[in-house]
Each structure stands twice: as C-alpha cells, then as structure tokens.
Design an enzyme around this catalytic site. Structure first.
Site, PDB file in Angstrom:
ATOM      1  N   HIS A  99     -58.666  29.309 -59.146  1.00  0.00           N
ATOM      2  CA  HIS A  99     -58.283  28.635 -60.675  1.00  0.00           C
ATOM      3  C   HIS A  99     -56.372  29.418 -60.888  1.00  0.00           C
ATOM      4  CE1 HIS A  99     -62.383  29.789 -61.413  1.00  0.00           C
ATOM      5  NE2 HIS A  99     -62.018  29.147 -62.834  1.00  0.00           N
ATOM      6  N   GLY A 100     -55.773  30.086 -59.755  1.00  0.00           N
ATOM      7  CA  GLY A 100     -53.929  30.264 -59.721  1.00  0.00           C
ATOM      8  C   GLY A 100     -53.369  31.428 -58.767  1.00  0.00           C
TER       9      GLY A 100
END
Length: 465
Positions: A321-322
C-alpha cells in the site's frame, strides 16, 4: 482523467462510440483499447507510458518463451526474470526513497554520519496494480494454467484496459484475455447494471469527499483530540476509504460493462463482517485473492507454517500500500488479527456459529472496532500521530463538553457509512435491475444526490498506491 470529472466522460463517450460503431473487427477493437488506454494513462503523465509499455512487452516476450520451452531450468530463469523485473520496477519507483531514508535513520542511530538522501522519484500512477496484473500472466503461463498469446495487442489491451488501470481492481490476464478473444456483443442487462454501478459509484465518491473533512481535521491536528473528535475522525476515514475505493471500482466495473466486459467485484459489504477472517473475504478482494494465490499458497498456505505464512502475506500486503512504516504496521496488525482469529476458531469451533441476530451484530461491532483501530494506523502519517489518535479514542486527555455541531458531525459520519453500504447492497440486487421502473429512478436519484452535494473531482485515495 478522474472518473468524477466531465473530461473523463467526454473521453468515454467518444471511446464508446468508436468501440461499438467505428471499430468493425476484433483486431481493430483491440488496438482501439490499447490506444485509448494509453491516451487515458498519458493524461496523468506521459512520461509514465514507456514504463507501462516496457514492463508489459517484457512479460509478453517472456510468456512466449515460457510456452515454447520444455526445459524446466530455463523456464524457471524466465519466470524469475519476469518477477525480478516487475518487483524491481515497483521497488525502485515506490520504495527507493523509503529504504534510503530508513537506512539513513538506522545508520544515524548507530552513530554513523552519512549524507541525508535528497533524491525524489516520480511515482507512476497505478504501478502497484499493473505490475501485479502483468506478473500474474507470466506466472499463470509458467504454471501452464493459461496459454501465452502470440500477438501483443490482446495482452496489451488486458494490461492497460483503462477502467481498472489506475486503481484496480487487480484484474488477472486469465479474466480479461478470454473476453478479448470472444468480444461478445453488448447485452441490455449489462447496460442496466453498468449505469447503476456508475451512479452508485459517483454517489459513494461524493460521500467520501464529504467524509474527508472530519478525517483530515483529526489526522492533520498536532494537539491531543477529545474522545468525540477522535472517534468522529477515525470513523470518518473508515467511511471515506471504503466509499472512495469501492466507489472507484463500482465505476470501473460499470464502465467496463458498457463496453461488454465483466470485471469481478472487489468488495462485499466489508463492514458487515463478523470476524477479521470474514473481513478479508470482503475487502479488496482482488488484492487479497492475488496474495493468497501467488504468495500465501506458494509459501505453504494452510499446510506448512500457516501462521507464519499469514504474517508474511499480510506484512507484504501492508507494504504494497505504500512506502511508510505505518503501512507495514497496519499489515502486521491485520496479520496478528488473522492468526488470533484462526487460533480461537480452532480451539472453540462454536465461534463459527451465529445462533442469533444479536450474536451476529455483536460480532460485527467487535470486528468493525478492530478494523477502525487498523485504519488509524493506515491513515496516520507516523506512529506517534497514530498513537495520539488511539490514545484520544480510549484515554481522553482533553476535557470538553459535547456540543451539538460535534454530535451532528458524528451522526453525519455514521449516516455516510450506512448510506454507502445500503447503496452497495441495492446495486447487487438482481431484482432491482430487472424492474426498469425502479432501476432508472434509482440511477437518477443517485446522480441527482451526487450533483447536489457536488463532485469537485478530488483524487481517489488509491491513486497513491
């Protein structure tokens, strides 16, 4: 070209006409999909187009070699090349700065002085989605579960198909390629469902943008929040991320349906889940099933070291996700929830049972409580910021009297959460689509509410992933 802007719908209207009325042959339609999708992607940043084409063409070439080779060692080398290339590109553009900053901090803690990293990289839109989509193709060809395509336009169309290109769902080649082979005629029921999903998606996106205000107020503040502020902001983000992401995928699925293609659902009323296990059977289905099939099961799945495999899968799912330690911790948190849930179900099989509505709702409330705590980690910019919010939710540090505006804001947030789930449930009811006298008023009502509340064209949350 945001889905909630006039520019996109002008683009789609032109594409729709060209696809259904101008392109007469299957090959012409395939190249139209490729060209239109690349134009759509170039509207974000034309510099990212060569990267998309490069990784897709490399996987196309590798898949051809995989299908033509009987040498198992050679096939493994080719598959490793595909995985290394895709993860290398993803890692370089998305995580290089993260690991550089983390390494600099670690060396500093050890007393080693090195220059602080100063470089910055452009993060190509949708890179986490299209690399996983492209990589799944070579893996399936390696497993001989999917035949390699001999011509590039079919595979390029599947990878770059613009409805799902930027923020998913993560559509595997095995889902789209057979549809691009047949190019079946558009059916009226697809048109009905497509318009309904687009209307519901735009309504959800509008609700998400309205919920962004209370969420941003909480997570941008530096002072300790009151209990009401903390819970309002945390619930607001809980509703925002669901309404925003599921709204995008609703529109993506609806747009694809109007072109005659069926994309799988990505959500199934996730906040009605009765356990963490059930939640991950309802949330971001395309990612969770991708991680299950291409990571969890190859690690050993339920057969060997089940709990280790769950933790590794969820850790990497969080990192997907990041580039932030809060995402890693969010993945670890959900991994631990899944491990505990499986242990409890294994020891107390009666937990699987739901003897009454009261028990089901108790399970749902307990599950959403755990999910909200996780969203605090997900949304916060840093661990101290997350701890500040979590402390405010459970150990209030600010004495304040509830005011009516604060209470009304909380009620608005809860209403937004409920509205989005009701809209999703209605959109999936076959009976609604079969009754035109009900369907079209519902579509018109969703569009009217979306326009009345305003569609400012804010970015979708998952564009950053």
């Amino acid at each position: 070209m945001l889905f909630n802007t006039a520019l996109f719908w002008l683009f789609f209207a032109a594409f729709f006409v060209a696809f259904h009325f101008a392109a007469r042959t299957r090959v012409a339609r395939l190249w139209l999909v490729v060209g239109g999708s690349l134009l759509f992607y170039a509207a974000w940043d034309v510099r990212c187009v060569p990267l998309l084409l490069g990784t897709a063409l490399l996987d196309f070439w590798i898949a051809l070699r995989l299908s033509r080779s009987q040498d198992e060692l050679r096939r493994r080398v080719l598959l490793a090349l595909s995985i290394a290339a895709n993860l290398g590109v993803l890692g370089f553009f998305k995580y290089a700065r993260f690991f550089a900053d983390s390494g600099h901090g670690l060396l500093g803690a050890l007393g080693v002085t090195v220059p602080e990293p100063t470089f910055s990289l452009l993060l190509p839109a949708g890179i986490s989605f299209y690399t996983f989509q492209s990589m799944s193709y070579t893996i399936d060809v390696y497993r001989r579960e999917l035949p390699a395509r001999e011509r590039p336009e079919e595979f390029l169309a599947a990878v770059s198909f613009f409805p799902h290109l930027v923020a998913g769902p993560i559509i595997r080649a095995s889902v789209l390629l057979p549809q691009f082979e047949k190019m079946e005629a558009l059916r009226w029921e697809q048109v009905q469902r497509g318009y309904l999903l687009i209307a519901v998606g735009l309504l959800k996106k509008t609700v998400a943008d309205l919920l962004a205000g209370p969420a941003d107020s909480l997570f941008s503040a530096t002072s300790a929040p009151s209990a009401l502020e903390a819970w309002t902001g945390a619930l607001a983000f809980t509703g925002q991320i669901y309404a925003d992401f599921s709204g995008y995928t609703d529109i993506a699925i609806g747009v694809a349906l109007l072109l005659g293609f069926v994309l799988p659902p990505n959500f199934d009323l996730p906040y009605l889940a009765t356990s963490p296990i059930d939640f991950w059977r309802r949330w971001h289905l395309s990612l969770s099933t991708w991680l299950r099939d291409y990571l969890y099961i190859p690690l050993g799945g339920n057969r060997n070291h089940r709990y280790r495999n769950l933790l590794i899968t969820m850790l990497l799912g969080g990192l997907w996700h990041g580039a932030n330690w809060t995402f890693v911790l969010w993945g670890l948190y959900h991994g631990l929830l899944l491990v505990v849930a499986h242990v409890l179900v294994g020891r107390f099989p009666a937990l699987k049972e739901t003897p009454s509505a009261a028990v089901r709702w108790a399970k749902r409330l307990g599950t959403i409580y755990l999910v909200v705590l996780g969203w605090v980690l997900f949304r916060a910019e840093s661990l101290p910021a997350a701890l500040r919010v979590l402390k405010g939710m459970h150990v209030p540090t600010v004495a304040s009297v509830f005011t009516w505006p604060e209470v009304l804001t909380l009620l608005f947030v809860v209403a937004g959460l409920v509205l989005c789930h009701v809209a999703s449930a209605l959109a999936e009811r076959p009976g609604l689509r079969q009754r035109s006298f009900v369907l079209w008023p519902v579509v018109a009502a969703c569009m009217a509410v979306a326009m009345a509340l305003g569609m400012p064209g804010h970015n979708f949350i998952y564009f950053q992933f």
